[in-house]
Design a protein around this motif. Structure first.
Motif, mmCIF file in Angstrom:
data_model
loop_
_atom_site.group_PDB
_atom_site.id
_atom_site.type_symbol
_atom_site.label_atom_id
_atom_site.label_comp_id
_atom_site.label_asym_id
_atom_site.label_seq_id
_atom_site.Cartn_x
_atom_site.Cartn_y
_atom_site.Cartn_z
ATOM 1 N N SER A 153 77.530 31.439 105.790
ATOM 2 C CA SER A 153 76.404 31.698 104.884
ATOM 3 C C SER A 153 75.080 31.610 105.624
ATOM 4 O O SER A 153 74.177 32.439 105.419
ATOM 5 N N GLU A 154 74.946 30.594 106.481
ATOM 6 C CA GLU A 154 73.705 30.434 107.240
ATOM 7 C C GLU A 154 73.465 31.635 108.154
ATOM 8 O O GLU A 154 72.339 32.126 108.267
ATOM 9 N N LEU A 155 74.526 32.121 108.797
ATOM 10 C CA LEU A 155 74.371 33.275 109.685
ATOM 11 C C LEU A 155 74.001 34.536 108.913
ATOM 12 O O LEU A 155 73.107 35.295 109.323
ATOM 13 N N LEU A 156 74.666 34.767 107.782
ATOM 14 C CA LEU A 156 74.381 35.978 107.009
ATOM 15 C C LEU A 156 72.982 35.927 106.409
ATOM 16 O O LEU A 156 72.267 36.940 106.385
ATOM 17 N N LEU A 157 72.567 34.761 105.945
ATOM 18 C CA LEU A 157 71.189 34.621 105.439
ATOM 19 C C LEU A 157 70.187 34.836 106.570
ATOM 20 O O LEU A 157 69.110 35.414 106.351
ATOM 21 N N SER A 158 70.543 34.407 107.773
ATOM 22 C CA SER A 158 69.645 34.609 108.919
ATOM 23 C C SER A 158 69.540 36.085 109.283
ATOM 24 O O SER A 158 68.484 36.542 109.728
ATOM 25 N N VAL A 159 70.629 36.839 109.099
ATOM 26 C CA VAL A 159 70.573 38.287 109.330
ATOM 27 C C VAL A 159 69.563 38.926 108.380
ATOM 28 O O VAL A 159 68.728 39.746 108.789
ATOM 29 N N HIS A 160 69.624 38.553 107.110
ATOM 30 C CA HIS A 160 68.690 39.122 106.130
ATOM 31 C C HIS A 160 67.257 38.658 106.385
ATOM 32 O O HIS A 160 66.300 39.427 106.205
ATOM 33 N N ASP A 161 67.091 37.398 106.811
ATOM 34 C CA ASP A 161 65.758 36.903 107.143
ATOM 35 C C ASP A 161 65.199 37.669 108.339
ATOM 36 O O ASP A 161 64.017 38.040 108.365
ATOM 37 N N TYR A 162 66.046 37.926 109.320
ATOM 38 C CA TYR A 162 65.657 38.727 110.485
ATOM 39 C C TYR A 162 65.236 40.126 110.052
ATOM 40 O O TYR A 162 64.230 40.669 110.534
ATOM 41 N N ALA A 163 65.991 40.728 109.110
ATOM 42 C CA ALA A 163 65.660 42.068 108.617
ATOM 43 C C ALA A 163 64.299 42.083 107.923
ATOM 44 O O ALA A 163 63.521 43.036 108.061
ATOM 45 N N GLU A 164 63.996 41.030 107.188
ATOM 46 C CA GLU A 164 62.707 40.950 106.490
ATOM 47 C C GLU A 164 61.547 40.823 107.477
ATOM 48 O O GLU A 164 60.478 41.392 107.275
ATOM 49 N N ARG A 165 61.752 40.081 108.550
ATOM 50 C CA ARG A 165 60.673 39.781 109.493
ATOM 51 C C ARG A 165 60.643 40.733 110.681
ATOM 52 O O ARG A 165 59.786 40.592 111.552
ATOM 53 N N TYR A 166 61.535 41.699 110.715
ATOM 54 C CA TYR A 166 61.737 42.509 111.908
ATOM 55 C C TYR A 166 60.467 43.187 112.408
ATOM 56 O O TYR A 166 60.081 43.044 113.574
ATOM 57 N N THR A 167 59.799 43.928 111.551
ATOM 58 C CA THR A 167 58.661 44.746 111.989
ATOM 59 C C THR A 167 57.543 43.899 112.587
ATOM 60 O O THR A 167 56.961 44.246 113.619
ATOM 61 N N LYS A 168 57.285 42.750 111.979
ATOM 62 C CA LYS A 168 56.166 41.916 112.430
ATOM 63 C C LYS A 168 56.513 41.077 113.655
ATOM 64 O O LYS A 168 55.646 40.792 114.479
ATOM 65 N N GLU A 169 57.777 40.679 113.790
ATOM 66 C CA GLU A 169 58.108 39.687 114.820
ATOM 67 C C GLU A 169 59.113 40.131 115.867
ATOM 68 O O GLU A 169 59.101 39.621 116.992
ATOM 69 N N PHE A 170 60.004 41.077 115.530
ATOM 70 C CA PHE A 170 61.121 41.346 116.425
ATOM 71 C C PHE A 170 61.240 42.789 116.894
ATOM 72 O O PHE A 170 62.096 43.087 117.724
ATOM 73 N N ALA A 171 60.421 43.693 116.377
ATOM 74 C CA ALA A 171 60.576 45.115 116.683
ATOM 75 C C ALA A 171 60.455 45.371 118.182
ATOM 76 O O ALA A 171 59.597 44.828 118.857
ATOM 77 N N ILE A 172 61.374 46.201 118.691
ATOM 78 C CA ILE A 172 61.348 46.566 120.102
ATOM 79 C C ILE A 172 61.432 48.080 120.214
ATOM 80 O O ILE A 172 61.786 48.773 119.276
ATOM 81 N N SER A 173 61.109 48.593 121.395
ATOM 82 C CA SER A 173 61.282 50.021 121.657
ATOM 83 C C SER A 173 62.784 50.325 121.646
ATOM 84 O O SER A 173 63.585 49.511 122.083
ATOM 85 N N PRO A 174 63.255 51.450 121.094
ATOM 86 C CA PRO A 174 62.446 52.607 120.683
ATOM 87 C C PRO A 174 62.159 52.673 119.193
ATOM 88 O O PRO A 174 61.812 53.727 118.675
ATOM 89 N N THR A 175 62.330 51.561 118.465
ATOM 90 C CA THR A 175 62.183 51.627 117.015
ATOM 91 C C THR A 175 60.728 51.624 116.570
ATOM 92 O O THR A 175 60.425 51.982 115.433
ATOM 93 N N GLY A 176 59.834 51.198 117.457
ATOM 94 C CA GLY A 176 58.420 51.217 117.093
ATOM 95 C C GLY A 176 58.126 50.358 115.890
ATOM 96 O O GLY A 176 58.552 49.219 115.781
ATOM 97 N N GLY A 177 57.398 50.937 114.931
ATOM 98 C CA GLY A 177 57.009 50.176 113.757
ATOM 99 C C GLY A 177 57.901 50.388 112.558
ATOM 100 O O GLY A 177 57.521 50.051 111.437
ATOM 101 N N MET A 178 59.088 50.968 112.752
ATOM 102 C CA MET A 178 59.974 51.214 111.623
ATOM 103 C C MET A 178 60.558 49.908 111.091
ATOM 104 O O MET A 178 60.845 48.977 111.841
ATOM 105 N N ASP A 179 60.759 49.867 109.782
ATOM 106 C CA ASP A 179 61.360 48.703 109.134
ATOM 107 C C ASP A 179 62.877 48.798 109.147
ATOM 108 O O ASP A 179 63.452 49.888 109.212
ATOM 109 N N ILE A 180 63.523 47.643 109.040
ATOM 110 C CA ILE A 180 64.949 47.618 108.726
ATOM 111 C C ILE A 180 65.075 47.820 107.221
ATOM 112 O O ILE A 180 64.501 47.063 106.430
#
Length: 498
Positions: free
Chosen positions: A316-343
């Motif tokens: 549960s902790e891992l799956l919730l962390s996946v969704h938390d990562y998806a929410e924060r992706y654009t601001k904190e984790f985005a890398i090339s070649p995705t640019g500013g696209m959201d998950i």
């Protein structure tokens, strides 16, 4: 447990802090041993008896076999085998200890004669088609077949005699990580129950690692991922550094944190180390035509929690962390070649039944949290309360606009939105039934719910229904079976049955 799995143990060498060493047996062995038996060998008596008892307790209803089918292939085997794979705490290297005996040796008072066996570290031939031609597999053959399913082997011991080792062979019980792989996303504590019944509090961290940004991630993951073959039926190695085709990989690791641990090989000063407890691999790819908006889809490909840490809430902790990562992706984790696209979506590749239950449970809990939030301006949930539970209209499909909005907010598929609606309505029905005294009306409401579920199943499993050779009667029987399975699944998620 199969005949092969009863011959194999995997043990985590957590330094000297835990005795006996935590050990467990594999769930699947077919990728190393065809038909899940080791030709010419049977498990030791206690392991074989335990395996048969587990099979009796877990076997499918209607299965008349008393033992796992793999035992039929070793009915004449006289030699007994115990293979112990000793994993380093980091799980990126291992030692193998094999103990052999025969029924004749066990019934005599004389100790077994030890023989030196030659073991090589050549790349194994994983073509299992020739196993039937091998009447009695040698110890060397057993090790070769296991090589693709274990981390790099530093030494092999057969009947107490070290037969082979690689350069750098050392005491793997101190082979911890000095720091976790990746960036720490979350820390928490959970109880750990060992084989002997001992319980202690453990500290854990979840990290995010990206091989394209850190080459050491691929090296580490290549070493640990073979373990998945023992626990995931269709597990296969992936190159987490691969970016061909525009997609890329990330890994969420679960590490146990060991505070005040003394590394006997380098220092006598207590310090902090980390051992592997599990991981989730994530594949990212662009979805330019995704509705209601384009973006990145993240697919969960493999999820593994080592048995010592299972049933403790880590999944549960891992799956919730996946969704938390998806929410924060654009601001904190985005890398090339995705640019500013959201998950825009998180989905799961070919999930096992246990992971389906975990995914549905987490999706439902996140849905309940969303609609329970005060001053929620993102989602209008009035449609949920428009009709009474005992009305036919209550069981109509949710408006398409609401389904798409909810799918976007929770970053899940449209089908998953429908599933959480079905669970929500079952919870409402069960609550309503507690206050109702009208048996006829209760039966009617249950009929409404059953018809809603069957309609949903029919729309998503049309190919299976179309393949029924028995016509409408067989289709009706199949739908009834699917409904009972779905109904039981939802009730378990709601805590209404075990």
């Amino acid at each position: 447990l199969s005949a092969a799995s009863s011959c194999i143990r995997l043990s985590i060498c957590l330094g000297k802090q835990q005795q006996p060493v935590p050990s467990f047996r594999p769930v699947y062995t077919h990728q190393s041993f065809k038909d899940e038996f080791i030709s010419g060998w049977r498990p030791q008596p206690n392991a074989e008896q335990a395996s048969k008892q587990i099979y009796q307790d877990w076997k499918c209803k209607g299965n008349g076999d008393d033992i796992h089918s793999s035992y039929k292939n070793i009915s004449d085997a006289q030699k007994q085998l115990d293979v112990n794979v000793l994993l380093s705490p980091s799980c990126d290297k291992c030692k193998i200890e094999l103990h052999t005996s025969s029924q004749q040796q066990i019934t005599t008072d004389e100790p077994p004669t030890k023989k030196i066996k030659t073991v090589t570290f050549e790349v194994a031939n994983n073509n299992n088609d020739d196993q039937d031609a091998v009447q009695n597999q040698s110890v060397d053959e057993v090790i070769k077949r296991m090589q693709s399913s274990v981390p790099p082997i530093v030494s092999v011991t057969v009947d107490g005699i070290s037969t082979s080792s690689t350069e750098g062979d050392n005491d793997i019980q101190f082979n911890y990580l000095s720091q976790p792989i990746g960036n720490v996303l979350k820390s928490y504590s959970r109880k750990i129950k060992y084989n002997d019944g001992t319980i202690e509090e453990g500290n854990f961290v979840i990290t995010l690692a990206n091989a394209s940004a850190d080459p050491s991630v691929a090296s580490y993951h290549n070493a640990v991922q073979p373990l998945a073959r023992w626990f995931i039926e269709t597990a296969d190695d992936v190159n987490v550094a691969d970016t061909d085709g525009g997609g890329f990989w990330s890994v969420l690791y679960l590490f146990r944190k060991h505070d005040n641990l003394v590394d006997g090989t380098t220092t006598t000063t207590p310090t902090c180390f980390f051992s592997l407890a599990g991981y989730v691999t994530l594949f990212h790819f662009n979805a330019p035509f995704k509705k209601p908006e384009p973006g990145i889809i993240v697919r969960i490909c493999q999820a593994l929690i080592l048995p010592l840490y299972q049933r403790s809430g880590h999944g549960s902790e891992l799956l919730l962390s996946v969704h938390d990562y998806a929410e924060r992706y654009t601001k904190e984790f985005a890398i090339s070649p995705t640019g500013g696209m959201d998950i825009v979506e998180v989905n799961v590749e070919d999930p096992a039944p246990g992971f389906i239950a975990l995914r549905d449970y987490i999706d439902y809990q996140r849905f309940i949290s969303l609609i329970s939030t005060e001053n929620n301006s993102k989602f209008d949930n009035k449609y949920l309360e428009m009709n009474q539970v005992n009305s036919r209209e209550y069981f109509q499909q949710a408006p398409n606009e609401s389904t798409l909005t909810l799918s976007s907010l929770l970053k899940i598929t449209k089908r998953q939105v429908e599933i959480i609606h079905e669970i929500y309505k079952l919870a409402a029905v069960e609550k309503w039934k507690q206050d109702s005294k009208d048996t006829q009306q209760i039966n009617q409401v249950e009929t409404y719910y059953r018809l809603m579920i069957k309609k949903s199943l029919k729309s998503y499993r049309t190919e299976e229904l179309g393949a029924c050779e028995g016509g409408k009667e067989e289709q009706k029987a199949l739908l009834a079976k699917w409904f009972e399975e779905t109904y039981s699944h939802y009730r378990k998620l709601l805590g209404m049955e075990r």
